[in-house]
Write a protein that holds these residues in place. Structure first.
Motif, mmCIF file in Angstrom:
data_model
loop_
_atom_site.group_PDB
_atom_site.id
_atom_site.type_symbol
_atom_site.label_atom_id
_atom_site.label_comp_id
_atom_site.label_asym_id
_atom_site.label_seq_id
_atom_site.Cartn_x
_atom_site.Cartn_y
_atom_site.Cartn_z
ATOM 1 N N VAL A 26 -28.127 26.595 51.130
ATOM 2 C CA VAL A 26 -27.196 27.026 50.074
ATOM 3 C C VAL A 26 -26.907 26.031 49.109
ATOM 4 O O VAL A 26 -26.912 26.097 47.827
ATOM 5 N N LYS A 27 -26.888 24.840 49.674
ATOM 6 C CA LYS A 27 -26.191 23.471 48.859
ATOM 7 C C LYS A 27 -27.506 23.065 48.018
ATOM 8 O O LYS A 27 -27.112 22.609 46.903
ATOM 9 N N ALA A 28 -28.635 23.241 48.516
ATOM 10 C CA ALA A 28 -29.477 22.452 47.606
ATOM 11 C C ALA A 28 -30.882 23.842 47.644
ATOM 12 O O ALA A 28 -31.646 23.725 48.540
ATOM 13 N N PRO A 29 -30.903 24.567 46.538
ATOM 14 C CA PRO A 29 -32.098 25.483 46.222
ATOM 15 C C PRO A 29 -33.276 24.894 46.278
ATOM 16 O O PRO A 29 -34.284 25.421 46.963
ATOM 17 N N GLY A 30 -33.516 23.604 46.059
ATOM 18 C CA GLY A 30 -35.086 23.102 46.198
ATOM 19 C C GLY A 30 -35.447 22.807 47.492
ATOM 20 O O GLY A 30 -36.649 22.986 47.733
ATOM 21 N N PHE A 31 -34.564 23.199 48.745
ATOM 22 C CA PHE A 31 -34.993 22.926 50.048
ATOM 23 C C PHE A 31 -35.701 24.360 50.442
ATOM 24 O O PHE A 31 -36.691 23.988 51.177
ATOM 25 N N LEU A 32 -35.499 25.619 49.812
ATOM 26 C CA LEU A 32 -35.926 26.619 50.158
ATOM 27 C C LEU A 32 -37.368 27.062 49.736
ATOM 28 O O LEU A 32 -37.317 28.206 49.301
ATOM 29 N N SER A 33 -38.111 26.231 49.555
ATOM 30 C CA SER A 33 -39.394 26.722 49.069
ATOM 31 C C SER A 33 -40.229 26.525 50.167
ATOM 32 O O SER A 33 -40.211 25.479 50.942
ATOM 33 N N TYR A 34 -41.375 27.355 50.227
ATOM 34 C CA TYR A 34 -42.409 27.170 51.163
ATOM 35 C C TYR A 34 -42.974 25.952 51.101
ATOM 36 O O TYR A 34 -43.165 25.192 52.315
ATOM 37 N N ASN A 35 -43.475 25.507 50.019
ATOM 38 C CA ASN A 35 -44.039 24.018 49.889
ATOM 39 C C ASN A 35 -43.048 22.973 50.520
ATOM 40 O O ASN A 35 -43.568 22.191 51.356
#
Lengths: 325, 328, 386
Positions: A26-35
């Motif tokens: 939630v805090k860091a959208p960059g985290f939730l990528s497959y890559n």
């Protein structure tokens, strides 16, 4: 009854993991990528996760291995030097051999000479560290084709080392849970003498698991060398404590006899999420250390609470039924 | 009692070994005996030994402290902050002992109150100590005043021997007497040998263990003073990794990590051997890259020699690994 | 017994709460015990107080985020670089992230871990001082692949893995500065072509690109006529690699001090190549019991003036001079370069850069050199504040 409590502990770990994961996502959208999740978070934890598997076996027998990080570095280093001088095949053989010999030395001293595991591996930790420093003269040793392959190749879009980890995790889970060998480990951890008199060759089993641990360290050495392209003698510093953190976080008792592989695997995931998640959140490395320490303490305390209650129930069942609630 | 005799010989062997090295150095590298080298060796011997004594007490109770190094870093930085204000040496020493004792007591409480095994509990606190430091100070504390570095720069006995050696001497003698004559020390051995038995015979095990950590913490604090005041700058990692050296000194001295046995005298010799390896190697013209390997080999050999004697004496019935488990 | 359980539960609860608080409020400065007293000391460092973690990427000029990774945190040298970098960032109105390994873990792995986080976040430029030039290359190339500009400062990485190298000094100039400082002092003490001097070097970790380059440059210079009275007798024992751990640096320097003195088998000059070992030499001389005669030996090395001030001003200490470049300017120049690369003002092939208060600096071969070595001694050491 015991089964039930263990189940709750693993479940609690899963919940902690899920909360952390969701919170960071939630805090860091960059985290939730497959890559990121596959290529950074999971890929970075594989080395620690893999060594945690045999470490769980060792800790279940009431032992410990502080030399894992340095075994790994020494194996990677000698292998890399052999590969540079001769060929890749020599590098691979030397790495595996180094791992096995390091593990064998630990195992023989612990099982045959009856020196406590902590002392033995503390001494061998210095020895392996020193040898790595001595043979390399403090220089870096660089990666070669085979280790590069192990550290950087992907298969079906997922890095090779993750496949390896999954495979190993399955093997170790089955080994510990479904085989007689696994049950003997618990038995040694709970009462080595009784186990011995029950006709189990405890010495042989101990040597086997320390050698196994050394071999896994050698395997990890390829991945490590490949991933970082070079290795220096001090690269294994703190690695041992990280591995032990993962195992203990997973609910394996440092006193031996209690624990399971599932816990270790979830523990690995929690540390992976923390490591990578906090980095993405731009939390400085120092705070990350604190958070890791805090998570470990929380896990320990909750485990102590659960365990205390379970034990009380077993012992004072008759007189104190109220302790159940 | 027979056991006691066995450990006396461990120390005897160690002392012989040490004498052999010293003799060898006298032949192979006379320079090793220059005043400066001896004094700087004694200085590092001091801080290793003081902490190793603390560690020894903890190990006697069959516990361990892997956070000692991080704890020393915390104390170093704290007293540097105080020293910056010009607080004199006595104040620094007192503060260091108090801070060390408080932090270490926390470890002890964790271990006894929550029944967390010592190695894991201190592993967790290590991470917290390490993490807190860089948060509280941005970088290092430097340009510390002369009052801070007084111990290392000016305090010399007869103008030669560093005062840290005197501190170490006092601590060592106190510890030797303490272990020999105090009832508290006897409790430590009892707890280390059989903590349940000790509890049943009326020893307040938890309280004793916490006090042991407190005392050890104060000793770590003293070491921290010697380490921190060595220069005019104190960084956040002054003590990192030292815990393993302390444990190694204790183990080398013949103390069983399973607890319940071992003598301070052994630790003294162990600490001396560890302190002299690095300079000795340098004077012998060997690259310092090999010093860790030599350290590891010496510990391993001494432990194996010790174990070989032990096995011969007591077959089957009582092996240290088993005792460790039952004590934990 | 029941009460005990409740107590334990409460402890768990509090700790869990504390942990969540820590992890989700980011970094609120943790106050703890005596450590909080360090506040005053922290303010003594030239630090504006804007901690990096508080600086959330905000909408600012062009929304450019520059991430800076030193070899390690917590030492005067990189602190000074950070101050200069922050100055440039404030001037340009960009966001500066600053993080690095702690001193005792100054390894390539730690740096790679941090870099991977930044790559995932998608910062615009990464400024890095690598611990290992070759080993870090694949990660930097990965960053370039993700469209991130890569600038190295202080120490270079493999040339094909960065867009620009902001070099503080050329290796030759650094070696010459160090040897000049030592030679000057040695000659004043009666050494020269008819009386040779043994020298020892205190390097860093052994893999560091700068120190390796400087060592090589020193070797070359020692072979020339001008410096040939200075000799390294035995490379195995007379070149020290204590790494970056303060306690270890101190103890190895103490060993070296013990070997200083007059005569063939002694060492007459110690030259330190890292900003940690130079002050350690000064401190260990100060604390040595029988001090080697300062009139026959010489010590010098790289370090920030602040770290050497006391020793240089002490007339009895043979550490009479230090060598450095302007660290604040280095940080400033690095951020200026990073910013201009990111917004396209310059390309890696540019021949010069207009670097704010530093004026125009030349760029050759994707390398921007800050300037010459700065030798400071008792006469001017007070003029610096880092």
């Amino acid at each position: 009854m015991k089964e039930k409590f263990k189940f709750t502990f693993n479940l609690a770990l899963l919940v902690i993991w899920a909360v952390l994961f969701a919170g960071i996502a939630v805090k860091a959208p960059g985290f939730l990528s497959y890559n990121y999740i596959v290529n950074v978070m999971l890929r970075n934890i594989v080395e620690i996760g893999m060594v945690a598997l045999p470490m769980t076996l060792i800790i279940i027998t009431g032992g410990i291995d502080l030399s894992v990080g340095n075994t790994m570095v020494l194996a990677a280093m000698l292998g890399g030097m052999a590969a540079a001088k001769a060929s890749d095949i020599a590098g691979v053989l030397v790495t595996l051999l180094t791992g096995a010999v390091c593990g064998l030395l630990n195992g023989v001293l612990i099982a045959k000479a009856k020196i406590s595991a902590m002392v033995t591996t503390l001494a061998s930790m210095f020895l392996y560290l020193g040898m790595a420093r001595g043979v390399s003269h403090g220089d870096s040793v660089y990666s070669y084709t085979f280790s590069e392959y192990m550290g950087t190749m992907s298969f079906l879009g997922i890095p090779l080392q993750i496949w390896l980890y999954v495979l190993l995790a399955l093997c170790f889970t089955v080994l510990l849970k479904k085989t007689a060998f696994g049950r003997k480990l618990y038995s040694i951890g709970l009462n080595p003498h009784a186990t011995k008199y029950a006709g189990v060759n405890t010495e042989k089993i101990l040597v086997i698991i320390y050698v196994l641990c050394g071999m896994i360290c050698a395997l990890v050495a390829f991945i490590f060398l490949g991933r970082f392209t070079s290795v220096k003698y001090d690269a294994g510093t703190n690695f041992n404590l990280k591995v032990i953190t993962v195992v203990v976080l997973g609910g394996t008792s440092i006193n031996g006899g209690i624990g399971d592989m599932k816990g270790t695997i979830i523990g690995t995931l929690i540390i992976a999420t923390l490591n990578s998640g906090l980095t993405v959140l731009n939390i400085p490395i120092d705070v990350q250390t604190i958070v890791q320490g805090a998570v470990l303490i929380i896990a320990l305390i909750s485990y102590a609470v659960v365990n205390n209650r379970a034990r009380k129930k077993r012992i004072i069942k008759v007189e104190a039924p109220d302790a159940l609630s | 009692m027979g056991k006691k005799k066995g450990f006396l010989t461990t120390e005897f062997y160690l002392a012989v070994f040490l004498a052999a090295i010293l003799l060898f150095m006298a032949v192979a590298a006379r320079e090793f005996y220059s005043i400066n080298n001896l004094m700087s060796l004694l200085n590092s011997f001091s801080y290793i030994l003081i902490s190793a004594i603390g560690m020894n007490l903890i190990i006697l109770t069959s516990n361990i402290d892997v956070s000692a190094g991080a704890l020393i870093s915390v104390v170093c930085l704290s007293i540097a902050a105080l020293g910056k204000q010009g607080i004199p040496f006595a104040g620094l020493m007192a503060a260091a002992m108090v801070i060390g004792a408080v932090l270490s007591t926390l470890n002890g409480l964790f271990i006894t109150r929550l029944k967390i095994p010592a190695i894991v509990a201190t592993l967790a606190t290590t991470q917290i100590f390490q993490g807190v430091l860089p948060l509280t100070v941005d970088g290092s504390i430097y340009d510390l005043p002369a009052s801070f570095t007084w111990l290392a720069f000016d305090a010399k006995i007869f103008g030669i021997v560093p005062a840290s050696v005197l501190i170490c001497l006092i601590v060592t003698v106190a510890a030797l007497l303490f272990v020999k004559y105090s009832r508290f020390a006897r409790k430590l051995y009892a707890i280390g040998n059989n903590s349940n038995g000790a509890r049943l015979s009326g020893i307040r095990v938890d309280r004793t263990v916490v006090w042991t950590y407190t005392i050890a913490g104060a000793l770590f604090g003293i070491s921290a003073v010697i380490i921190a005041t060595a220069g005019q700058r104190v960084t956040t990692t002054m003590g990192s990794g030292l815990e393993m050296t302390f444990i190694a000194a204790v183990v080398l001295g013949g103390t069983n990590t399973a607890g319940g046995s071992g003598k301070i005298l052994g630790t003294v010799i162990g600490a001396f051997i560890l302190a002299m390896i690095a300079p000795a190697i340098n004077y012998l013209g060997i690259s310092p890259d090999w010093s860790d390997a030599v350290k590891g080999a010496i510990i391993l050999i001494s432990v194996v020699v010790g174990a070989a004697k032990y096995i011969k004496k007591k077959r089957v019935i009582d092996d240290p690994a088993a005792r460790e488990r039952s004590a934990a | 017994m029941k009460k005990r359980n409740l107590l334990q539960k409460m402890v768990v609860g509090t700790l869990a709460g504390a942990m969540l608080a820590v992890s989700f409020t980011g970094c609120s400065k943790t106050e703890s015990g005596g450590a909080s007293k360090t506040e005053s000391a922290a303010s003594a460092a030239p630090e504006t107080g804007s901690s990096t973690s508080e600086a959330k990427p905000a909408a600012s000029s062009g929304d450019i985020t520059v991430a800076m990774l030193p070899k390690f945190k917590g030492e005067n040298y990189f602190d000074a670089c950070k101050t200069g970098a922050q100055e440039a960032a404030d001037e340009l109105g960009i966001t500066l992230l600053y993080d690095g390994p702690s001193q005792d873990q100054a390894t390539n792995q730690k740096q790679v871990d941090i870099l991977e986080g930044w790559i995932a976040q998608g910062v615009n430029v990464i400024i890095v001082s690598p611990n290992d030039p070759t080993a870090i290359a694949p990660t930097l190339q990965k960053a370039q692949g993700a469209g991130i500009k890569v600038v190295t400062f202080d120490a270079d990485a493999q040339a094909d893995s960065r867009d620009m190298f902001v070099n503080q000094i050329s290796a030759d100039a650094a070696a010459k500065g160090l040897l000049d400082a030592a030679a000057q002092d040695l000659k004043a003490k009666g050494y020269g072509d008819d009386k040779t001097a043994n020298i020892a070097l205190v390097s860093g970790s052994g893999t560091d690109a700068n120190q390796t380059a400087w060592e090589n440059a020193i070797d070359e210079l020692l072979a020339t006529d001008e410096y040939k009275f200075m000799i390294i007798q035995n490379k195995e024992t007379d070149v020290y690699y204590p790494g970056t751990d303060e306690t270890k640096v101190n103890s190895e320097c103490a060993t070296l001090i013990g070997r200083l003195g007059e005569g063939e088998d002694k060492i007459q000059a110690a030259i330190a190549l890292s900003s940690m070992s130079t002050p350690a030499l000064g401190a260990q001389y100060q604390s040595a019991s029988s001090k080697p005669d300062a009139n026959v030996i010489s010590m010098t090395g790289l370090a920030t003036p602040n770290a050497l001030k006391t020793y240089i001003k002490d007339e009895e200490n043979p550490l009479t001079s230090g060598v450095l470049w302007n660290c604040m300017d280095l940080g400033y120049l690095a951020v200026q370069t990073a910013y201009q690369l990111a917004n396209g003002t310059i390309t890696p092939d540019a021949a010069s850069i207009d670097a704010g208060r530093l004026g125009t600096k030349e760029i050759t071969n994707q390398e921007c050199v800050l300037g010459d070595a700065l030798i400071f001694d008792a006469s001017n050491v007070d003029e610096f504040n880092y």
